[in-house]
Design a protein around this motif. Structure first.
Motif, short mmCIF file in Angstrom:
data_model
loop_
_atom_site.label_atom_id
_atom_site.label_comp_id
_atom_site.label_asym_id
_atom_site.label_seq_id
_atom_site.Cartn_x
_atom_site.Cartn_y
_atom_site.Cartn_z
N GLY A 92 -0.35 4.87 -2.14
CA GLY A 92 -1.79 5.03 -1.95
C GLY A 92 -2.09 5.70 -0.62
O GLY A 92 -3.01 6.51 -0.50
N GLU A 110 -6.31 -0.52 -3.01
CA GLU A 110 -7.08 -0.57 -1.76
C GLU A 110 -7.62 -1.99 -1.53
O GLU A 110 -7.52 -2.54 -0.42
CB GLU A 110 -8.22 0.45 -1.80
CG GLU A 110 -9.15 0.33 -0.62
CD GLU A 110 -10.01 1.56 -0.40
OE1 GLU A 110 -9.58 2.68 -0.72
OE2 GLU A 110 -11.13 1.40 0.09
N LYS A 112 -5.48 5.98 1.22
CA LYS A 112 -5.75 4.56 1.00
C LYS A 112 -5.05 3.73 2.08
O LYS A 112 -4.10 4.21 2.71
CB LYS A 112 -5.24 4.14 -0.39
CG LYS A 112 -5.93 4.88 -1.53
CD LYS A 112 -7.35 4.46 -1.60
CE LYS A 112 -8.09 5.14 -2.72
NZ LYS A 112 -9.54 5.06 -2.55
N CYS A 119 -2.67 0.99 4.07
CA CYS A 119 -1.27 0.59 3.91
C CYS A 119 -0.89 -0.25 5.13
O CYS A 119 -1.21 0.13 6.26
CB CYS A 119 -0.43 1.86 3.84
SG CYS A 119 1.33 1.62 3.80
N ASN A 135 0.34 -6.04 -6.00
CA ASN A 135 0.65 -4.67 -5.58
C ASN A 135 1.85 -4.13 -6.38
O ASN A 135 1.85 -2.98 -6.84
CB ASN A 135 0.95 -4.66 -4.08
CG ASN A 135 1.00 -3.27 -3.47
OD1 ASN A 135 0.97 -3.12 -2.26
ND2 ASN A 135 1.04 -2.24 -4.28
N GLY A 189 0.74 -1.26 0.00
CA GLY A 189 0.00 0.00 0.00
C GLY A 189 0.77 1.30 0.00
O GLY A 189 0.17 2.36 0.23
N VAL A 204 -1.71 10.48 -10.48
CA VAL A 204 -3.00 10.34 -9.78
C VAL A 204 -3.91 11.54 -10.06
O VAL A 204 -5.11 11.39 -10.29
CB VAL A 204 -2.77 10.18 -8.25
CG1 VAL A 204 -4.07 10.23 -7.48
CG2 VAL A 204 -2.03 8.88 -7.97
N LEU A 222 -5.17 3.21 -7.72
CA LEU A 222 -5.18 3.32 -6.25
C LEU A 222 -6.38 2.58 -5.66
O LEU A 222 -6.27 1.97 -4.58
CB LEU A 222 -5.18 4.78 -5.80
CG LEU A 222 -3.94 5.62 -6.09
CD1 LEU A 222 -4.01 6.94 -5.34
CD2 LEU A 222 -2.66 4.88 -5.73
N GLU A 223 -7.51 2.63 -6.37
CA GLU A 223 -8.71 1.88 -5.90
C GLU A 223 -8.39 0.39 -5.86
O GLU A 223 -8.75 -0.32 -4.93
CB GLU A 223 -9.90 2.10 -6.85
CG GLU A 223 -10.49 3.50 -6.83
CD GLU A 223 -11.02 3.89 -5.46
OE1 GLU A 223 -11.54 3.02 -4.75
OE2 GLU A 223 -10.87 5.07 -5.09
N TYR A 273 -2.75 9.32 -0.17
CA TYR A 273 -4.09 9.78 -0.58
C TYR A 273 -5.18 9.19 0.32
O TYR A 273 -6.35 9.22 -0.02
CB TYR A 273 -4.34 9.39 -2.05
CG TYR A 273 -3.25 9.94 -2.94
CD1 TYR A 273 -3.36 11.21 -3.49
CD2 TYR A 273 -2.07 9.22 -3.15
CE1 TYR A 273 -2.32 11.75 -4.24
CE2 TYR A 273 -1.04 9.74 -3.91
CZ TYR A 273 -1.17 11.01 -4.45
OH TYR A 273 -0.14 11.54 -5.19
#
Ligand code: MEV
Length: 309
Positions: A17, A209, A22, A24, A234, A14, A195, A205-206, A20
């Motif tokens: 991300g 997640e 998200k 991790c 990932n 993660g 991004v 990024l979604e 933003y």
């Protein structure tokens, strides 16, 4: 005299991300930094005058916390610098911890808060993930999503990150360091472009997640096969975002060929290090060394930042 010790960290899933909001997942590792602090007639670091350029994190930590007499700081590090393993975060958390201890104000949450302020200022952006991982020890999940049981929450520029403890098994992780410096601020800028200016970046990024959420489950179930697959997925996303490099890719290929469950870059990327999940650490480490990578076999540090008296 106060000595503070902080572990480094690796990000299992993660990175980027998390900037933003998200999720991790990171673990503190058995490579550490120690900072020794004592009063002195002038500010010095390792016997040299405190230098704004060379000792950026330490200088900012002093500015943020300390208003007493000048100090002499001595640092010892087992963590390769700019290697994606939290060397800056660990130097920061150890320095912050020592300075707070001098003021009788040491606690892990305060260390995490102040260290994030320092890192954010120096790097001109960051998530509180790395500094919280080094402060707390063990495993953590950093996420903008609010759930019960957070260790602490940290807000900056209108974004709030919640930090949760994650139960991680005793595991051995192999790190392959490329020897090439990972320049976090540059990488953060590069990923931000992707991004902010393409829906594609946001979609990646979604996807990341979902990988992290499933990774947390795999960790809880001790399912290393699935966790390894998720690390590989990932990595594909991080590669597409532009965070990988040919040196990292080379080490990933040898680690997977040598039988790792999964492997990915760790930290900001663009150089720095990769990690491999395995129960045959020496075999993977040897394969990495044969490709001229520097290999480290590490375990999870459960203690986090601490003060030796
Ligand atoms: C760097 O170790 C991790 C990044 O996600 C940056 C951050 O979270 O501050 C790339």
């Amino acid at each position: 005299m106060i000595i503070a010790i902080s572990p480094g960290k690796v990000i299992l899933l993660g990175e980027h991300g998390v900037v933003y909001g998200k999720p991790c997942i990171s673990v503190a590792i058995s490579l550490k930094v120690a900072v020794n602090v004592e009063e002195y007639f002038e500010y010095t670091v390792n016997g040299q005058p405190l230098d704004e350029k060379k000792h950026t994190y330490i200088k900012k930590a002093i500015e943020t916390i300390w208003d007493g007499n000048p100090l002499a700081l001595t640092t010892f590090s087992q963590i390769p610098s700019a290697g994606g393993l939290g060397s800056s975060a660990a130097i920061t958390t150890a320095s912050v911890a020592a300075l707070l201890a001098l003021k009788d104000a040491f606690n892990k949450e305060e260390v995490a808060r102040k260290s994030f302020e320092v890192e954010y200022e120096v790097q001109n952006g960051a998530s509180p993930n790395d500094t919280s991982a080094c402060s707390y020890g063990g495993g953590i999940l950093t996420w903008a999503k609010e759930m019960p049981g957070a260790l602490w929450d940290i807000t900056r520029n209108g974004r709030t990150w919640h930090i949760y403890a994650v139960d991680v098994p005793d595991m051995t992780i192999v790190i392959g360091n490329t020897g090439i410096k990972s320049k976090t601020p540059l990488l953060l800028k590069k990923i931000r472009k992707c991004v902010d200016h393409s829906s594609f970046g946001a979609e990646l990024l979604e996807e990341m997640e979902q990988i992290v959420v499933e990774g947390k489950r795999a960790l809880q179930q001790r399912d290393f096969v699935r966790l390894g697959e998720l690390m590989n997925e990932n990595q594909r996303i991080l590669h597409t975002l532009g965070a990988s490099s040919k040196e990292i890719d080379r080490l990933l290929t040898v680690a997977l060929k040598a039988g790792a469950y999964g492997a990915k870059l760790t930290g900001a990327g663009g150089g720095g290090s990769m990690i491999a999940l395995t129960d045959e650490p020496e075999r993977i480490a040897e394969a990495i060394r044969k490709k001229r990578g520097r290999a480290y076999v590490v375990t999870v540090d459960k203690e986090g930042v601490k003060i030796l008296k």
